[in-house]
Design an enzyme around this catalytic site. Structure first.
Site, PDB file in Angstrom:
ATOM      1  CG  ASP A 167      55.262  39.597  14.433  1.00 17.43           C
ATOM      2  OD1 ASP A 167      54.381  40.042  14.799  1.00 17.43           O
ATOM      3  OD2 ASP A 167      56.119  39.887  16.053  1.00 17.43           O
ATOM      4  CG  HIS A 210      53.689  45.118  19.924  1.00 12.63           C
ATOM      5  ND1 HIS A 210      53.618  43.950  20.190  1.00 12.63           N
ATOM      6  CD2 HIS A 210      51.791  44.338  19.274  1.00 12.63           C
ATOM      7  CE1 HIS A 210      52.445  43.128  20.026  1.00 12.63           C
ATOM      8  NE2 HIS A 210      52.453  43.523  19.356  1.00 12.63           N
TER       9      HIS A 210
END
Lengths: 543, 543
Positions: free
Chosen positions: B272, B200
Site C-alpha cells: 500500500d 492513513h
C-alpha cells in the site's frame, strides 16, 4: 417572404448572439447545467451561424481544447469571450489570478503613474493568457465608478470610486489587453457603481440624472471610447430620470441617443447576460432580445432560450417592426471588430507551457506584495490557545478555500484550531447587537479572524451586512482578538480601522487567492516583515 | 562494482516503483503538491526507468491526455493505475461513479446470483472506462471482510461483512474488470476489515491469529488467487499474533511465508502507499522500501521520497543484504503482468464519447435505484416551516455537495431553509447527552436530516462518533423530525432503524452521488414511489 430567405435571415440574426458554454467539453461536467448548453445544442447553434460563445469553468488545458472545438464547429471566425476581469485564473483553473482592480486604485492614491503602469501590465497579462487559451474577447475593463461603498456586485471589481482614477486605470488596462491581440469591453454602461442591489438577482433603480452621470459615471466610458474600445456592455438597471420606462439594456434613449449618438461610440454595443434575474424575472428570452436589439444593442448575450430569442428577432425583422438596416449595421460592426483581431490562430496545447512564464507569476506575486497593508505581529506565545475563525461566502468548489489553502494550513501548523463559518452553515450569531458572536461555542480561546468578504455577483448584500465590526469590538473588550486579516473589501476595511485598537495585529489584503493568504499570514505571524521591491524590468514579460 | 553496472542496476530497481502524479498536467493544478511530483521530476523518474504511476484528480479528458504523456516520457510499457474502486468518476470528474460495493453485499443477502451478476458488470464498467482513459491497472477489488462495523476506513468499500459474500462478489468484479483488458489488485492483504483506526493516520494493531484469518479474512484472497488475480496489495497493520515485529508490509512471515508460499500466490505483491502515516510516521522512504522489498513485495507504491527509496534498494543489493535474484524475480513477475495486458494502445481523446455510453449510465442509475430503501412520504404541508439540515465531512471541492447538488436544490425549491454542518464549521452541538443538537440555533422549524456519513480514508473515526442517533431521538420527542435520509453507512443505518419511530419518513441510500440524492429525495417527497425495473438486457453495454 419565401422560406429560403427566412433561413438566410435566421443565419444572419444568429451571428449577433453570444451563447453560453461550459469550459469542460463533457456535458456531465457542466457546473451550471441550467445555463450551459449541451454539446449537441451548442454544435447545432454554431453550425446555424451563432456568432459567439461565452465560457465559464474548466482548467486552462480544457478551455484551450474547448476553444479549438468551438471554432471547428462554427467553421468561421467567432467571438470566444470570458469574464476574466481579474485574470484567466478567476474563471479557469491554472490561469493566473490577480488582485482585484480596486487594489490598484488604492495604489493610484499615492503613486498614480506607477498604478497606471501596473494596470497596463495587468491588462497585458490577461490578454497574454487569454490568447494562449484561444479566447479573443475579454469582457473587461469594468468602467463603473464604485461610488456606493455598499455596492454588493461591483465593489472591488471597480478600479476606484473616483471617475478620473477609473478612467486612467481602465484605459491603461485596455491598452495592455489589446496589445496582446484580444478585444476588450467597457462595462457596465452607463455605470453600475452606485447600485445597492445586485442585478444578478433584482433590477436596480437609480435616481441619478444626466448631469450626475456626466460628472461621475460617464467619464471612464468616454475615455475608453476615445481610446477605441471595440465594445461596450449595457447595465441591467433603470435610470429613473433618464428613461423611467426601460432598463438601460432596453433603452433606446440610453443606448442609441446617449451612447451611440451623443458619445459617438461606433463599436459594438453588447447586452449584459439576459439570463440575469434583473431581466429574466420579467421578460422572456424573445421579448428581451427584441427590445435590446431595438434599443440599439449589436450583440445579444446569453438569453435563457437562444432559439426563442433568435426567432423573435427574425420575426421582428420580417414583420417590419425593425428595419433590416438595423441588422446590417450590427453585422458590419461585428465584422469590423473581428477584423481588428490580429489573427484567428487556434492556440495549441503545446503553448500551455506559456502558463509557466516566470515573469507572469513574478508580476502576479508582486501585485499581492504591494497591495497588502499590515501592522504589528501576532505573538503566538502570548496565548494559551487560539482559534482560527475563517469567514467565507461558501465552500462549494471555492477556489479560495480548500484543504490545502494557506489560510487553513498555516494556522494549523502553529496549533490553532480551525473553525469555518459561512452563510449556509450553523449560525455563529446570537441575538445581541453588542455581542453578536455566540462565544459559548468557542471555549475560552483567543481568535485570529480571517474574513473573506467582498461584494461578489449572486450573493446579494448579506455578506456586507454581517456584524463583523461589532464582533471586533466584542472580542477587543474581552481581550480575545489576537489578530485580524481582512481579504477583500476595502470599503469595509476603512470602517474596521476606525474601531481596531492600535495594539491589535492586522493585515488587509485585497486579493483572496492562496498566495495572498500565504503572504498575509507571513506578515501577521512573522516579525521579519516582507520587503517589497519591484522594478518594471522584473515584470516586462511581454515580448 | 563499477559505476556503469550501478546505473544499470538503478534502472532495474526503478522499474519496481510506482510513483504518484496528479491527473492535471500543470504543476499549479496539483491538488496535493506535497505528494504529487512536479512534471520535471516525474519526467525524470520515468526516463530513469520508473515502472508505474498512480494517478489522482483531474477530469477524464485531462487524465486521458495525461496517460498518453506519461507513456511517452517512459518510452516503454508502464503501469498506469488508480484507486477507482467505485468507478472512474470517484477520482476523475466526468467518469461514472457507482454505489459502494457494500450496497451489492446487501442485495446479495436476498438474491446472491443477481448480486453476483451486478458485481461482474460493476467491474466491467470500471474496466471499460479505465481503458478509455488509458489506465491499465485498477487497484480493486477490496477483499476485506468488514467485520468491524465501526471500521473508519474500509466500511462501505468492502463488499460485505461475510467472507463468502466478499469472495463471490470480489471474484465477480474481477472477472468483469479483467474482461476489459485491465489488471486488478486484491487488497488489503491479509484483511483490513477488522480495524478501528485508519492506517492513513495511524498503524492499526490486531490480535487476530492465523486460524481466525483462515476463517474470516483469507477466503476472499484465496478465491482471487485461484481466479488468477495479477496483484495483491499489502495492508499497513500489525498482526500481533502472526508477526509482532513488523507491519504486514514489512513482514516476510506474512508476505512471503503466508501469501507467496502457503497460499501459492505467483503474481505481484504490491505495498500500500508508503506515504501513509501508519508507515511514514516511523520509517523513512529508504528503510520502508528496503524492508518491504526484503519481506517479499514486488512493487513499491508511493514512497514520500522516491529517489531515496530507489537508492536504498540499490544499496541493499550492492551490499549483499538482498540477493540480486530477489530483484530478478520481481521484475519477471512485473513482465508477466504487463504481458497479460491486451495491448498498450494509448487512448485518444476522440474516444471520450465512450463516456456518454447510454447503457453505462443506465446501469449506474439502476444500481442506485435498487440500492435505495425507503418508507413513508414527507408531507410538506403538514409543517409550518422546514429546515434541511445537511451533514457532510467537508465542503472543499466535495463532489457530493456543491451549489447544484439535488440535496440542496430540491429542498430549496420546496421552501426548506438549507443549513449545512461539517466538522470544521461552527459546532451544532450542546453539552447534553440526551439533547445533543443545540436547537436554539434553528428557530422552531421541523427538520429534514440529510446525513452523508460513511467511513472514508483520512477522516479518522470522528464522523461515526457524532451523536446522530440521539439527535433523532431528541427530534422525535419534540415532534420535529419530518424526515431522514442517510447517504452511506449501512452499519449506522442498522442502528438508526432501531430508534426511528414507524411514522417517520426515511430513505437510506448507500450512494452519495448527485443522482442518488435526486432519487432519495424523490422517494421521500413524492408519494408516487419509484418503480424499479431492471433486466440484464438493458445494461449489456460490453461488446
Amino acid at each position: 417572404m419565401p422560406s429560403f430567405d427566412r433561413q438566410v435571415l435566421r443565419r444572419k440574426v444568429s451571428e449577433i448572439f453570444v451563447i453560453r458554454a461550459s469550459g469542460h467539453s463533457l456535458d456531465a461536467l457542466r457546473e451550471y447545467p441550467n445555463w450551459e448548453l449541451t454539446n449537441h445544442r451548442l454544435q447545432q447553434f454554431l453550425e446555424e451561424g451563432v456568432g459567439g460563445v461565452i465560457l465559464y469553468g474548466g482548467s486552462i488545458e480544457e478551455i484551450t481544447n474547448r476553444c479549438a472545438q468551438l471554432r471547428m464547429w462554427a467553421g468561421k471566425p467567432i467571438f470566444l469571450c470570458a469574464d476574466v476581469e481579474e485574470g484567466v485564473g478567476q474563471r479557469f483553473q491554472g490561469g493566473t489570478w490577480l488582485i482585484p482592480p480596486m487594489a490598484l486604485g488604492r495604489i493610484y492614491l499615492k503613486e498614480p503613474e506607477y498604478a497606471i503602469s501596473l494596470a497596463e501590465h495587468y491588462g497585458a497579462l490577461i490578454g497574454y493568457e487569454s490568447v494562449i487559451c484561444g479566447l479573443n474577447w475579454v469582457l473587461a475593463p469594468v468602467c463603473d465608478v464604485n461610488s456606493n461603498p455598499l455596492n454588493p456586485v461591483i465593489n472591488m471589481r471597480a478600479w476606484s470610486d473616483n471617475p478620473q482614477t477609473v478612467a486612467d486605470l481602465a484605459c491603461a488596462f485596455h491598452r495592455g489587453l489589446t496589445s496582446q491581440g484580444v478585444l476588450g469591453c467597457a462595462k457596465h454602461f452607463p455605470g453600475h457603481g452606485d447600485t445597492k442591489v445586485d442585478s444578478h438577482l433584482e433590477l436596480p433603480v437609480l435616481d441619478n440624472d444626466l448631469s450626475r452621470l456626466a460628472e461621475i459615471e460617464l467619464p471612464p466610458f468616454q475615455a475608453l471610447i476615445q481610446q477605441g474600445v471595440s465594445s461596450i456592455m449595457s447595465a441591467h438597471l433603470i435610470l429613473n430620470r433618464v428613461d423611467c420606462n426601460y432598463p438601460v439594456t432596453f433603452s433606446k434613449r440610453i443606448l442609441t441617443d446617449l451612447l451611440r449618438k451623443k458619445m459617438c461610440f461606433e463599436g459594438m454595443i453588447v447586452t449584459d447576460a439576459l439570463v440575469m434575474r434583473a431581466i429574466s424575472k420579467t421578460f422572456s428570452s424573445g421579448s428581451a432580445a427584441v427590445m435590446a436589439f431595438e434599443a440599439g444593442a449589436d450583440l445579444i448575450l446569453m438569453p435563457q432560450n437562444p432559439s426563442e430569442a433568435i426567432d423573435a428577432i427574425v420575426e421582428s425583422l420580417i414583420s417590419g417592426r425593425l428595419p433590416i438596416s438595423r441588422l446590417e449595421d450590427s453585422l458590419q460592426r461585428r465584422q469590423l471588430a473581428l477584423a481588428q483581431l490580429n489573427s484567428e490562430k487556434p492556440a495549441t496545447s503545446c503553448e500551455k507551457n506559456a502558463f509557466e512564464n516566470q515573469k507572469v507569476s513574478f508580476f502576479a506575486e508582486k501585485l499581492i506584495d504591494i497591495s497588502i497593508e499590515s501592522r504589528n505581529t501576532l505573538i503566538i506565545d502570548n496565548y494559551k490557545s487560539l482559534i482560527n475563525l475563517i469567514r467565507v461566502d461558501n465552500l462549494y468548489s471555492n477556489p479560495i478555500l480548500n484543504h490545502s489553502s494557506p489560510a487553513l494550513v498555516i494556522p494549523e501548523q502553529y496549533g490553532f484550531r480551525n473553525v469555518i463559518t459561512h452563510p449556509s452553515g450553523i449560525s455563529p450569531w446570537q441575538n445581541n447587537v453588542k455581542e453578536p458572536l455566540a462565544l459559548e461555542k468557542f471555549s475560552d480561546s483567543a481568535f485570529l479572524l480571517q474574513l473573506f468578504i467582498r461584494g461578489n455577483p449572486f450573493q446579494g448584500d448579506e455578506p456586507l451586512q454581517e456584524p463583523w465590526i461589532s464582533v471586533i469590538m466584542q472580542l477587543q473588550r474581552s481581550k480575545r482578538l489576537a489578530g485580524l486579516i481582512l481579504y477583500g473589501d476595502s470599503f469595509l476595511w476603512n470602517d474596521l480601522q476606525n474601531v481596531l485598537e492600535p495594539t491589535v495585529p492586522f493585515v488587509f489584503s485585497p486579493g483572496q487567492m492562496p498566495l495572498a493568504q500565504e503572504k498575509a499570514l507571513q506578515c501577521l505571524l512573522d516579525s521579519k516583515k516582507m520587503k517589497v521591491d519591484i522594478s518594471p524590468s522584473q515584470w516586462e514579460f511581454i515580448n
